[in-house]
Design a protein around this motif. Sequence first.
Motif, mmCIF file in Angstrom:
data_model
loop_
_atom_site.group_PDB
_atom_site.id
_atom_site.type_symbol
_atom_site.label_atom_id
_atom_site.label_comp_id
_atom_site.label_asym_id
_atom_site.label_seq_id
_atom_site.Cartn_x
_atom_site.Cartn_y
_atom_site.Cartn_z
ATOM 1 N N UNK A 8 0.819 -1.210 0.000
ATOM 2 C CA UNK A 8 0.000 0.000 0.000
ATOM 3 C C UNK A 8 0.857 1.265 0.000
ATOM 4 N N UNK A 9 2.099 1.160 0.485
ATOM 5 C CA UNK A 9 2.986 2.327 0.464
ATOM 6 C C UNK A 9 3.275 2.765 -0.966
ATOM 7 N N UNK A 10 3.488 1.804 -1.868
ATOM 8 C CA UNK A 10 3.737 2.134 -3.262
ATOM 9 C C UNK A 10 2.508 2.802 -3.875
ATOM 10 N N UNK A 11 1.340 2.255 -3.553
ATOM 11 C CA UNK A 11 0.103 2.866 -4.042
ATOM 12 C C UNK A 11 -0.067 4.273 -3.487
ATOM 13 N N UNK A 12 0.181 4.422 -2.196
ATOM 14 C CA UNK A 12 0.043 5.733 -1.561
ATOM 15 C C UNK A 12 1.016 6.741 -2.171
ATOM 16 N N UNK A 13 2.239 6.327 -2.427
ATOM 17 C CA UNK A 13 3.229 7.219 -3.039
ATOM 18 C C UNK A 13 2.753 7.698 -4.413
ATOM 19 N N UNK A 14 2.219 6.786 -5.215
ATOM 20 C CA UNK A 14 1.737 7.153 -6.545
ATOM 21 C C UNK A 14 0.558 8.106 -6.464
ATOM 22 N N UNK A 15 -0.372 7.833 -5.560
ATOM 23 C CA UNK A 15 -1.549 8.683 -5.418
ATOM 24 C C UNK A 15 -1.158 10.087 -4.972
ATOM 25 N N UNK A 16 -0.266 10.175 -3.980
ATOM 26 C CA UNK A 16 0.128 11.489 -3.457
ATOM 27 C C UNK A 16 0.989 12.253 -4.456
ATOM 28 N N UNK A 17 1.823 11.540 -5.208
ATOM 29 C CA UNK A 17 2.689 12.211 -6.172
ATOM 30 C C UNK A 17 1.894 12.711 -7.379
ATOM 31 N N UNK A 37 -9.999 0.259 -6.048
ATOM 32 C CA UNK A 37 -10.046 -0.664 -4.908
ATOM 33 C C UNK A 37 -8.858 -0.450 -3.979
ATOM 34 N N UNK A 38 -7.678 -0.220 -4.574
ATOM 35 C CA UNK A 38 -6.483 0.013 -3.743
ATOM 36 C C UNK A 38 -6.631 1.302 -2.944
ATOM 37 N N UNK A 39 -7.190 2.346 -3.561
ATOM 38 C CA UNK A 39 -7.392 3.607 -2.858
ATOM 39 C C UNK A 39 -8.406 3.426 -1.728
ATOM 40 N N UNK A 40 -9.438 2.623 -1.973
ATOM 41 C CA UNK A 40 -10.425 2.362 -0.921
ATOM 42 C C UNK A 40 -9.768 1.668 0.266
ATOM 43 N N UNK A 41 -8.867 0.718 -0.015
ATOM 44 C CA UNK A 41 -8.148 0.043 1.072
ATOM 45 C C UNK A 41 -7.262 1.025 1.835
ATOM 46 N N UNK A 42 -6.612 1.922 1.111
ATOM 47 C CA UNK A 42 -5.775 2.931 1.768
ATOM 48 C C UNK A 42 -6.607 3.803 2.686
ATOM 49 N N UNK A 43 -7.738 4.269 2.194
ATOM 50 C CA UNK A 43 -8.602 5.141 2.987
ATOM 51 C C UNK A 43 -9.089 4.429 4.241
ATOM 52 N N UNK A 44 -9.431 3.146 4.098
ATOM 53 C CA UNK A 44 -9.914 2.386 5.254
ATOM 54 C C UNK A 44 -8.782 2.150 6.248
ATOM 55 N N UNK A 45 -7.613 1.798 5.734
ATOM 56 C CA UNK A 45 -6.471 1.517 6.612
ATOM 57 C C UNK A 45 -6.021 2.757 7.373
#
Length: 296
Positions: A8-17, A37-45
């Motif tokens: 999820x860190x890789x996903x979060x980095x891409x979303x924020x960048x 779906x990955x963003x939904x998991x990030x938001x929940x986590x």
Amino acid sequence: MPNPDFNLLVTLDAVLAEGSVARAAKRLRLSPSAMSRALARLRETMGDPLLVRAGRGLVPTPRALELRDRVSQLVRDGQEILRPAETLDLNNLVRTFTLRTSEGFVECFGPELIARIAEQAPGVRLFFVQKPDKDSQSLRDGSVDLETGVIEASTAPELKVKALFRDNYVGAVRLGHRLSQGEITPSLYASGKHIFVSRRGADSGPIDDALILLGLTRKITTIVGGFSTALGLARGSDLIASVPQRHTASLREGMFSFPLPVPTAEFTVSLLWHPRFSADPAHRWLRTLVMEICAN
């Protein structure tokens, strides 16, 4: 608490960048639905929406802004750790490195550095650029590979730093100047006409602070932006230049140099680079060369 999913860190980095779900999906080569779906998991986590709608676009939440730089660094560190070791072939290395330095560094250390590089890696070139300010942006954006200077409060905290050498100030005047004959007392030194070196236009510094403790004040006749200019003026006039001793050794050839008659603290000249280059074999080789040459 279950173990976190570090993917999820890789996903979060891409979303924020990227600041965009679609662009983040393209960057990670995911389908829009998989990215959602990955963003939904990030938001929940994380318990935070991270990106919220603002008109037709999305804007980051305060929590997202707070984490952006930290997450980016974590992902880069992870990529460096997992990167396979590379064998550096100096004979076939073709690369141009940009070094940002103050006046005097190139004249003092450049000849040996260039000779060592030509011997070990003939395809490598150095591009020396002047250092007009303390701004760290050129290191951050990768336009500069290495920089030399004194660490200050304004230095970007994420930069890597390695001390090169200690230095102190000396005076320099033309041959035949009155200070080149006999004892140089604090009052004699202060009574002369001085050149002050400042990129920001200041007209006082540690030397003036030391003189004030003795009840003395020197007259600053001229303010210049670099050591080379100061020494050029002193070489052709009766002006006095006070400059770093080791940093300007080559620039002061043919002049009379003397220890300052007032105590001033030594300072450390360091080598700086951005963490993105820490594990780069060629960059590490160049850093080692610079440190070896300065240590000698």
